[in-house]
Design a protein around this motif. Structure first.
Motif, mmCIF file in Angstrom:
data_model
loop_
_atom_site.group_PDB
_atom_site.id
_atom_site.type_symbol
_atom_site.label_atom_id
_atom_site.label_comp_id
_atom_site.label_asym_id
_atom_site.label_seq_id
_atom_site.Cartn_x
_atom_site.Cartn_y
_atom_site.Cartn_z
ATOM 1 N N LEU A 243 74.800 13.278 136.173
ATOM 2 C CA LEU A 243 73.979 12.078 135.978
ATOM 3 C C LEU A 243 72.492 12.330 136.205
ATOM 4 N N ARG A 244 72.091 13.569 136.374
ATOM 5 C CA ARG A 244 70.688 13.833 136.667
ATOM 6 C C ARG A 244 69.871 13.886 135.371
ATOM 7 N N SER A 245 68.627 13.480 135.486
ATOM 8 C CA SER A 245 67.721 13.534 134.344
ATOM 9 C C SER A 245 67.235 14.960 134.139
ATOM 10 N N PRO A 246 67.113 15.407 132.868
ATOM 11 C CA PRO A 246 66.605 16.768 132.633
ATOM 12 C C PRO A 246 65.130 16.907 132.993
ATOM 13 N N ASN A 247 64.397 15.788 132.958
ATOM 14 C CA ASN A 247 62.963 15.815 133.265
ATOM 15 C C ASN A 247 62.618 14.662 134.214
ATOM 16 N N PRO A 248 61.683 14.881 135.130
ATOM 17 C CA PRO A 248 61.301 13.803 136.063
ATOM 18 C C PRO A 248 60.527 12.689 135.366
ATOM 19 N N ARG A 249 60.941 11.457 135.612
ATOM 20 C CA ARG A 249 60.238 10.284 135.064
ATOM 21 C C ARG A 249 60.252 9.176 136.116
ATOM 22 N N PRO A 250 59.141 8.457 136.274
ATOM 23 C CA PRO A 250 59.048 7.438 137.342
ATOM 24 C C PRO A 250 60.113 6.348 137.240
ATOM 25 N N ASN A 251 60.436 5.928 136.018
ATOM 26 C CA ASN A 251 61.386 4.819 135.893
ATOM 27 C C ASN A 251 62.822 5.231 136.187
ATOM 28 N N LEU A 252 63.048 6.518 136.416
ATOM 29 C CA LEU A 252 64.397 6.998 136.729
ATOM 30 C C LEU A 252 64.569 7.259 138.225
ATOM 31 N N GLN A 253 63.521 6.972 139.017
ATOM 32 C CA GLN A 253 63.552 7.216 140.459
ATOM 33 C C GLN A 253 63.915 5.909 141.184
ATOM 34 N N TYR A 254 65.184 5.600 141.220
ATOM 35 C CA TYR A 254 65.626 4.383 141.904
ATOM 36 C C TYR A 254 66.904 4.700 142.685
ATOM 37 N N ASP A 255 67.283 3.782 143.595
ATOM 38 C CA ASP A 255 68.465 3.989 144.423
ATOM 39 C C ASP A 255 69.714 3.483 143.703
ATOM 40 N N LEU A 256 70.784 4.311 143.778
ATOM 41 C CA LEU A 256 72.113 3.911 143.295
ATOM 42 C C LEU A 256 72.998 3.778 144.518
ATOM 43 N N LEU A 257 73.426 2.561 144.806
ATOM 44 C CA LEU A 257 74.162 2.301 146.049
ATOM 45 C C LEU A 257 75.640 2.600 145.892
ATOM 46 N N HIS A 258 76.204 3.255 146.932
ATOM 47 C CA HIS A 258 77.634 3.535 146.940
ATOM 48 C C HIS A 258 78.398 2.217 147.117
ATOM 49 N N PRO A 259 79.489 1.973 146.351
ATOM 50 C CA PRO A 259 80.179 0.671 146.411
ATOM 51 C C PRO A 259 80.854 0.395 147.752
ATOM 52 N N LYS A 260 81.175 1.445 148.547
ATOM 53 C CA LYS A 260 81.850 1.236 149.819
ATOM 54 C C LYS A 260 80.875 1.214 150.995
ATOM 55 N N THR A 261 79.985 2.164 151.047
ATOM 56 C CA THR A 261 79.071 2.248 152.196
ATOM 57 C C THR A 261 77.803 1.426 152.009
ATOM 58 N N GLY A 262 77.466 1.113 150.756
ATOM 59 C CA GLY A 262 76.243 0.361 150.504
ATOM 60 C C GLY A 262 74.985 1.179 150.683
ATOM 61 N N HIS B 131 69.209 13.571 142.437
ATOM 62 C CA HIS B 131 68.436 14.764 142.087
ATOM 63 C C HIS B 131 66.950 14.407 142.074
ATOM 64 N N PRO B 132 66.054 15.348 142.410
ATOM 65 C CA PRO B 132 64.609 15.038 142.408
ATOM 66 C C PRO B 132 64.088 14.517 141.063
ATOM 67 N N ASN B 133 64.734 14.911 139.975
ATOM 68 C CA ASN B 133 64.285 14.416 138.670
ATOM 69 C C ASN B 133 64.620 12.941 138.453
ATOM 70 N N GLY B 134 65.565 12.439 139.227
ATOM 71 C CA GLY B 134 66.016 11.071 139.037
ATOM 72 C C GLY B 134 67.282 11.010 138.199
ATOM 73 N N TRP B 135 67.707 9.794 137.852
ATOM 74 C CA TRP B 135 68.944 9.582 137.104
ATOM 75 C C TRP B 135 68.695 9.753 135.600
ATOM 76 N N VAL B 136 69.755 10.025 134.847
ATOM 77 C CA VAL B 136 69.629 10.217 133.411
ATOM 78 C C VAL B 136 69.404 8.897 132.679
ATOM 79 N N TYR B 137 69.851 7.769 133.321
ATOM 80 C CA TYR B 137 69.729 6.458 132.686
ATOM 81 C C TYR B 137 68.656 5.611 133.372
ATOM 82 N N SER B 138 68.113 4.701 132.599
ATOM 83 C CA SER B 138 67.210 3.709 133.197
ATOM 84 C C SER B 138 68.038 2.754 134.051
ATOM 85 N N ARG B 139 67.356 1.935 134.873
ATOM 86 C CA ARG B 139 68.042 0.978 135.741
ATOM 87 C C ARG B 139 68.931 0.042 134.936
ATOM 88 N N GLU B 140 68.436 -0.452 133.794
ATOM 89 C CA GLU B 140 69.204 -1.391 132.981
ATOM 90 C C GLU B 140 70.460 -0.739 132.407
#
Length: 660
Positions: free
Chosen positions: A332-351, A357-366
């Motif tokens: 799920l990591r982004s191949p390149n760093p982008r600001p809009n991909l640097q967000y928190d993804l919360l674990h469903p059990k621990t919250g 990854h430092p590059n951020g996620w492969v998908y936008s928040r939406e």
């Protein structure tokens, strides 16, 4: 006589020398004076893009190159004779098989099929050092080659210079390479005309001429349109002295790669072995009682027993979910760093935020929220583990084709032997390989037009029929094969093998097809290259084709004349033809846009009858386009009859009148 019926022989076709000059005159009128191109003026209007006379340039050169290039611009002077008796389903098929020298055939095709072909696949004769059957009446002797190369003076004396290290075999090899290139060059130039702008050519070759063919294709199609150098690995040769030379190449070029890019064209193939994996997964799902964990274990065990058979593009999909679908965990990591991909993804059990990854996620928040809602994001036991994307195999059935593939050639020979009942042709092309690559470069276009002008045993036509049988497509093939003698097992020529192979393959394919499915085209129209039906015609427009009263070649029919007319006017040979009897002869209608009458002894009264029949037919089956009428120039009793026919047609609104 009158000029109302313009002679067909005075028309110019695309790529022919006279047509090329006319096109230059249209674009640069100042550079063409009285039909002659002023090269100095042409260089001036082209500016810095024009090379000065005598300038050195990078690229392939060989003795005889200019003469070979001129061959491509000559107009065709011959014709094709139809052979319904050796064809299959003549009236309905759209496939064509032509026997004869392919250079003249290509020139004949140029008017009707320019910018019409989706893919050309050719496997030209390899340069083995033997005499070429495709010599275009200019087979270079050793002495002729040396003269062209400047090695002999005007008196024919060999001039190699003092201390020359030119070995005899080197000169012989150069002549052989030059001859082969001069055979290929004009054919490729005409083939370039026939391809659509989005079209692709695939040329098979071995090591002997690979380097020179690559440079030649760069010259004809443009180095910028080079797509791939595909390597076909056959069976290893253990008797080789140094290295097992068991491969051939397929050089792939687009006519306009920039157009393919602008259309976002992407070639993809179905992953090899994927259906077998789907069956194994289905069996595991049923055997496990629809348990995802148990089914996954069974699938992994099955894969372990198939070691080496599948690539990672298949074996990575070794998990089965609670719906019985095969999937893999994807990064799920982004191949390149982008600001809009640097967000928190919360674990469903621990919250807590999952490791990122430092590059951020492969998908936008939406997009990530959408994937979460659809259950496509996989989490580990807690937030310290990685998250993955659930990627299903049934959504990833396609992959990029590799430039290297392995396929034993013996299987193609065995298949042809079974089909024809014995060995009649050496080294036939593999139907499965051809079908795969034709389908790839045409993006499974069900209406693709496929041309092979080194047809051999007809494997390309067989492959097209197999593709149509697989997906119900309407692809059509045009095959050209020289009338090369073979005298083997009852076959007089290779073209005889081509036709018989297609007859049997078509019958076999049709016999295996489900009767409830729509029929596919397994027929073909057979034609043979021959001298013109009318004499004389040298293609220059300087001679009166029908100056003599009896100008039709002996034994030719009005239908033969119709085919020649279609070729000269640029009409597809499979255009529907309807007939009616008028004034004791046949009146032809080609899709309602062209009417042809080749009867003789036409009087003033007969002319009225012919004109009336054409107008009545036109009114009964009207078309939106202009209508052309073609007649036999020597078919009239006198000029009054010809004038009468022209006047009657023009009065009815039919203005385009031609003669042959």
């Amino acid at each position: 006589m009158t000029d109302d019926f313009a002679p067909i022989n005075e028309l110019d076709g695309p790529g022919e020398a006279h047509g090329n000059v006319a096109e230059l005159a249209r674009l640069f009128p100042d550079a063409v004076v009285d039909g002659t191109v002023d090269l100095d003026v042409l260089r001036d209007v082209l500016g810095g893009d024009a090379a000065p006379g005598g300038a050195e340039g990078f690229g392939l050169r060989w003795p005889g190159m200019a003469a070979a290039r001129r061959l491509s611009a000559l107009p065709a002077t011959m014709t094709l004779l139809p052979g319904p008796e050796e064809s299959v389903d003549w009236d309905n098929t759209r496939n064509i098989v032509i026997e004869g020298d392919n250079l003249e055939v290509l020139r004949l095709m140029r008017r009707a099929y320019t910018n019409s072909v989706d893919v050309i696949y050719i496997d030209p004769p390899y340069n083995t050092g033997n005499d070429f059957v495709y010599d275009d009446k200019r087979a270079a002797t050793q002495a002729e080659h040396e003269a062209d190369a400047g090695l002999r003076d005007e008196e024919g004396a060999l001039q190699t210079g003092a201390g020359s290290d030119r070995a005899d075999e080197r000169k012989t090899g150069a002549a052989r390479h030059s001859k082969w290139l001069s055979m290929m060059y004009p054919r490729l130039l005409v083939a370039h005309h026939l391809l659509k702008e989005s079209g692709v050519i695939i040329v098979a070759i071995d090591d002997t001429e690979h380097a020179r063919l690559k440079l030649l294709l760069d010259r004809v199609f443009g180095a910028e349109n080079f797509i791939a150098n595909v390597i076909w690995q056959g069976v290893k040769k253990n008797d080789s002295r140094y290295i097992s030379d068991s491969h051939d190449y397929m050089l792939v070029y687009a006519k306009n790669e920039g157009l393919l890019t602008s259309l976002n064209t992407r070639w993809r193939v179905r992953k090899e072995g994927i259906d077998e994996v789907f069956r194994a997964a289905s069996d595991a799902w049923e055997e496990s009682g629809h348990s995802a964990e148990a089914a996954t274990l069974l699938l992994k065990e099955w894969f372990a027993g198939q070691r080496g058979r599948f690539t990672a593009a298949i074996t990575n999909y070794n998990l089965i979910d609670d719906q019985g679908r095969v999937y893999m965990r994807s990064d799920l990591r982004s191949p390149n760093p982008r600001p809009n991909l640097q967000y928190d993804l919360l674990h469903p059990k621990t919250g807590q935020p999952v490791r990122r990854h430092p590059n951020g996620w492969v998908y936008s928040r939406e997009t990530m929220d959408e994937q979460l809602a659809s259950g496509r994001i996989l989490f580990g036991p807690d937030h310290t583990t990685l998250a993955y994307f659930k990627r299903y195999l049934d959504e990833q059935e396609q992959e990029v084709a590799l430039s290297v593939f392995e396929q034993p050639r013996r299987s193609a020979s065995q298949a042809l032997e079974r089909l024809l009942g014995g060995k009649v042709f050496d080294f036939p092309k593999d139907v499965g390989v051809l079908a795969r690559w034709i389908d790839l470069v045409t993006q499974s276009d069900p209406d693709a037009v496929v041309l092979d002008f080194f047809a051999g045993s007809g494997s390309t036509g067989h492959a097209v029929m197999e593709l149509n049988a697989a997906d119900g497509g309407n692809r059509r093939f045009i095959l050209v094969q020289l009338n090369e003698s073979i005298a083997q097992n009852g076959y007089e020529s290779i073209a005889d093998i081509t036709r018989e192979r297609l007859r049997r393959a078509g019958k076999q394919i049709g016999g295996h097809r489900d009767a409830e499915k729509p029929a596919i085209d397994t027929g073909f129209r057979s034609y043979r290259l021959a001298e013109s039906n009318v004499k004389p015609w040298d293609g220059t427009g300087e001679l009166d084709l029908l100056a003599a009263v009896d100008n039709l070649a002996k034994g030719r029919t009005s239908y033969d004349l119709l085919v020649e007319m279609m070729l000269r006017l640029g009409i597809d040979l499979v255009t529907p033809v309807a007939t009616r009897e008028v004034a004791g002869n046949t009146l032809y209608s080609l899709a309602g846009t062209l009417y042809a009458f080749f009867g003789t002894d036409v009087t003033v009264e007969t002319a009225d009858e012919i004109a009336g029949a054409i107008v009545a037919w036109r009114d009964l089956e009207p078309v939106d386009s202009d209508i052309t009428v073609v007649v036999r120039d020597t078919g009239f009793k006198d000029s009054s009859a010809k004038l009468n026919l022209a006047a009657a047609l023009q009065q009815a609104g039919i203005k385009t009148l031609r003669s042959i």
